[in-house]
Design an enzyme around this catalytic site. Structure first.
Site, PDB file in Angstrom:
ATOM      1  N   ARG A 137      41.996 -35.349 -23.047  1.00  0.00           N
ATOM      2  CA  ARG A 137      42.414 -36.291 -21.289  1.00  0.00           C
ATOM      3  C   ARG A 137      43.038 -36.935 -21.137  1.00  0.00           C
ATOM      4  O   ARG A 137      43.928 -37.002 -20.067  1.00  0.00           O
ATOM      5  CB  ARG A 137      40.661 -36.787 -20.599  1.00  0.00           C
ATOM      6  N   LEU A 186      62.663 -52.765  -5.379  1.00  0.00           N
ATOM      7  CA  LEU A 186      61.006 -52.495  -5.555  1.00  0.00           C
ATOM      8  C   LEU A 186      60.129 -53.282  -6.127  1.00  0.00           C
ATOM      9  O   LEU A 186      59.678 -53.305  -6.701  1.00  0.00           O
ATOM     10  CB  LEU A 186      61.342 -51.525  -5.761  1.00  0.00           C
ATOM     11  N   ASP A 213      46.379 -38.649  -9.602  1.00  0.00           N
ATOM     12  CA  ASP A 213      45.123 -37.823  -9.784  1.00  0.00           C
ATOM     13  C   ASP A 213      45.556 -36.664 -10.634  1.00  0.00           C
ATOM     14  O   ASP A 213      46.722 -36.058 -10.116  1.00  0.00           O
ATOM     15  CB  ASP A 213      44.138 -37.512  -8.502  1.00  0.00           C
ATOM     16  N   ASN A 225      44.946 -35.943 -13.982  1.00  0.00           N
ATOM     17  CA  ASN A 225      45.438 -35.827 -15.808  1.00  0.00           C
ATOM     18  C   ASN A 225      44.180 -35.023 -16.448  1.00  0.00           C
ATOM     19  O   ASN A 225      44.742 -34.478 -17.236  1.00  0.00           O
ATOM     20  CB  ASN A 225      45.719 -37.931 -16.089  1.00  0.00           C
ATOM     21  N   ARG A 242      48.981 -37.818  -2.474  1.00  0.00           N
ATOM     22  CA  ARG A 242      47.607 -37.682  -3.459  1.00  0.00           C
ATOM     23  C   ARG A 242      47.836 -35.938  -4.246  1.00  0.00           C
ATOM     24  O   ARG A 242      47.481 -34.373  -3.822  1.00  0.00           O
ATOM     25  CB  ARG A 242      46.526 -37.430  -2.690  1.00  0.00           C
ATOM     26  N   ARG A 299      40.449 -36.826   0.042  1.00  0.00           N
ATOM     27  CA  ARG A 299      39.640 -37.645   0.265  1.00  0.00           C
ATOM     28  C   ARG A 299      40.104 -38.462  -0.472  1.00  0.00           C
ATOM     29  O   ARG A 299      41.637 -38.312  -0.871  1.00  0.00           O
ATOM     30  CB  ARG A 299      37.986 -37.220  -0.995  1.00  0.00           C
ATOM     31  N   HIS A 312      47.113 -38.197 -19.131  1.00  0.00           N
ATOM     32  CA  HIS A 312      47.034 -40.059 -18.868  1.00  0.00           C
ATOM     33  C   HIS A 312      48.207 -39.698 -19.689  1.00  0.00           C
ATOM     34  O   HIS A 312      49.513 -40.898 -18.786  1.00  0.00           O
ATOM     35  CB  HIS A 312      45.693 -40.892 -19.236  1.00  0.00           C
TER      36      HIS A 312
HETATM   37  C1  IPE Z   1      41.834 -41.918  -7.778  1.00  0.00           C
HETATM   38  O1  IPE Z   1      41.155 -40.237  -8.559  1.00  0.00           O
HETATM   39  C2  IPE Z   1      41.369 -43.127  -9.089  1.00  0.00           C
HETATM   40  C3  IPE Z   1      42.161 -42.822  -9.552  1.00  0.00           C
HETATM   41  C4  IPE Z   1      43.266 -41.949  -9.129  1.00  0.00           C
HETATM   42  C5  IPE Z   1      43.124 -43.943  -9.697  1.00  0.00           C
HETATM   43  P1  IPE Z   1      39.415 -40.142  -9.363  1.00  0.00           P
HETATM   44  O2  IPE Z   1      39.738 -38.899 -10.152  1.00  0.00           O
HETATM   45  O3  IPE Z   1      38.565 -41.613 -10.101  1.00  0.00           O
HETATM   46  O4  IPE Z   1      39.033 -40.011  -7.856  1.00  0.00           O
HETATM   47  P2  IPE Z   1      37.423 -38.893  -7.465  1.00  0.00           P
HETATM   48  O5  IPE Z   1      36.475 -39.071  -8.875  1.00  0.00           O
HETATM   49  O6  IPE Z   1      37.664 -37.563  -7.556  1.00  0.00           O
HETATM   50  O7  IPE Z   1      37.142 -39.398  -6.750  1.00  0.00           O
HETATM   51  C1  IPE Z   2      43.170 -39.580 -12.782  1.00  0.00           C
HETATM   52  O1  IPE Z   2      43.081 -38.095 -13.319  1.00  0.00           O
HETATM   53  C2  IPE Z   2      43.651 -40.637 -13.143  1.00  0.00           C
HETATM   54  C3  IPE Z   2      42.821 -41.867 -13.350  1.00  0.00           C
HETATM   55  C4  IPE Z   2      41.605 -41.804 -12.090  1.00  0.00           C
HETATM   56  C5  IPE Z   2      42.439 -43.162 -14.239  1.00  0.00           C
HETATM   57  P1  IPE Z   2      42.172 -38.092 -13.671  1.00  0.00           P
HETATM   58  O2  IPE Z   2      41.402 -38.128 -14.891  1.00  0.00           O
HETATM   59  O3  IPE Z   2      40.894 -38.133 -12.548  1.00  0.00           O
HETATM   60  O4  IPE Z   2      42.136 -36.446 -13.761  1.00  0.00           O
HETATM   61  P2  IPE Z   2      41.148 -34.916 -13.721  1.00  0.00           P
HETATM   62  O5  IPE Z   2      40.382 -35.600 -11.278  1.00  0.00           O
HETATM   63  O6  IPE Z   2      39.825 -35.035 -14.077  1.00  0.00           O
HETATM   64  O7  IPE Z   2      41.576 -33.883 -13.387  1.00  0.00           O
HETATM   65 MG    MG Z   3      40.524 -37.501 -11.033  1.00  0.00          MG
END
Ligand code: IPE
Ligand code: IPE
Ligand code: MG
Length: 247
Positions: free
Chosen positions: A33, A131, A20, A22, A188, A194, A37
């Site tokens: 964004r 792995l 999370d 990105n 995380r 969460r 990724h």
């Molecule tokens: C969890 O992250 C899902 C992935 C990293 C693939 P999210 O960004 O979707 O989660 P929330 O919305 O902050 O709970």
């Molecule tokens: C996690 O990064 C990747 C996916 C959920 C696919 P986010 O895109 O959720 O990044 P934030 O949480 O918005 O920073």
């Molecule tokens: Mg996120």
């Protein structure tokens, strides 16, 4: 953090990571964004390599949740393209390094290109043993339980499973992770406290480690820090520290 601090005999068998942060990484730089990724793929490469070198046998990474479809179509498409690109680019090295690629989630609902690259990667690496890399894609913990209960109900309906024989192992056996031990450690990045619908059944006793470091900035040293912290924990599973169960 130095790696000497690690006890190689007490490494987790199974590490799970919610990749999370990105979007925030990109936003901080004034970039779209998808750049975040893209940068996150580099972290995945490094952490896969580190797991191999350290001797961690199973890594499960949350790459796309059942809820992530709510995002703008352009981001979802970008993520799916990135997945295809990652698999095409990395498959040679993953195969050579002994990585067994697996995928968990409602894979049938992924775009065709992603499904076919995944199927290729899974087949090509099926006999690898160093792995297990589990990619959680269109994964949701609740969706997984729904699918498991449906599978279970079908077996009962067909008369192949007696309700009185259903126990925790039966249910584990119907999950996407069937046959794998539960995660010992969940990492995380990006600070959220969460689970976001990740491995709900499997993480009943998983040790949690959260860092503010965003996933695209996550490096081997952060993994080492998490492992070091994990090794200092006392896992009781509801029991007591120095009590062997006898009386
Ligand atoms: C969890 O992250 C899902 C992935 C990293 C693939 P999210 O960004 O979707 O989660 P929330 O919305 O902050 O709970
Ligand atoms: C996690 O990064 C990747 C996916 C959920 C696919 P986010 O895109 O959720 O990044 P934030 O949480 O918005 O920073
Ligand atoms: Mg996120």
């Amino acid at each position: 953090m130095s790696e000497e601090v690690l006890d190689k005999g007490r490494l987790p068998r199974h590490v799970a990571i919610i990749m999370d942060g990105n979007g925030r990484w990109a936003q901080k730089r004034g970039l779209p964004r998808i750049f975040g990724h893209r940068a996150g793929v580099e972290s995945l490469r490094e952490i896969v390599k580190a797991c191999i070198e350290l001797g961690i046998p199973i890594l499960t990474v949350y790459a796309f949740s059942t809820e992530n479809w709510k995002r703008p179509q352009s981001e979802v498409e970008g993520l799916m393209e990135l997945l295809v690109e990652y698999l095409q680019k990395e498959i040679g090295e993953l195969k050579a390094e002994g990585v067994q690629v697996r995928a968990i989630g409602r894979l049938q609902d992924l775009p065709a290109a992603a499904r076919s690259e995944l199927a290729k990667a899974v087949t090509l690496t099926a006999s690898n043993q160093r792995l297990i890399l589990n990619l959680a894609l269109n994964y949701g913990g609740r969706a997984e339980l729904v699918d498991a209960f449906k599978g279970l109900a079908l077996e009962v309906q067909a008369g192949r499973l007696d309700i009185t024989q259903i126990d925790e192992n039966t249910i584990s056996g119907f999950l996407y992770t069937s046959g794998l031990p539960d995660p010992d450690l969940l990492i995380r990045p990006a600070g959220e406290m969460r689970l976001s619908n990740f491995l709900l059944w499997q993480m009943a006793y998983t040790e949690l480690w959260v860092t503010d470091v965003l996933w695209p900035d996550f490096r081997r040293e952060h993994l080492i820090a998490a492992l070091k912290d994990y090794q200092g924990r006392e896992r009781r599973f509801g029991g007591l520290k120095s009590f062997d169960g006898g009386d």
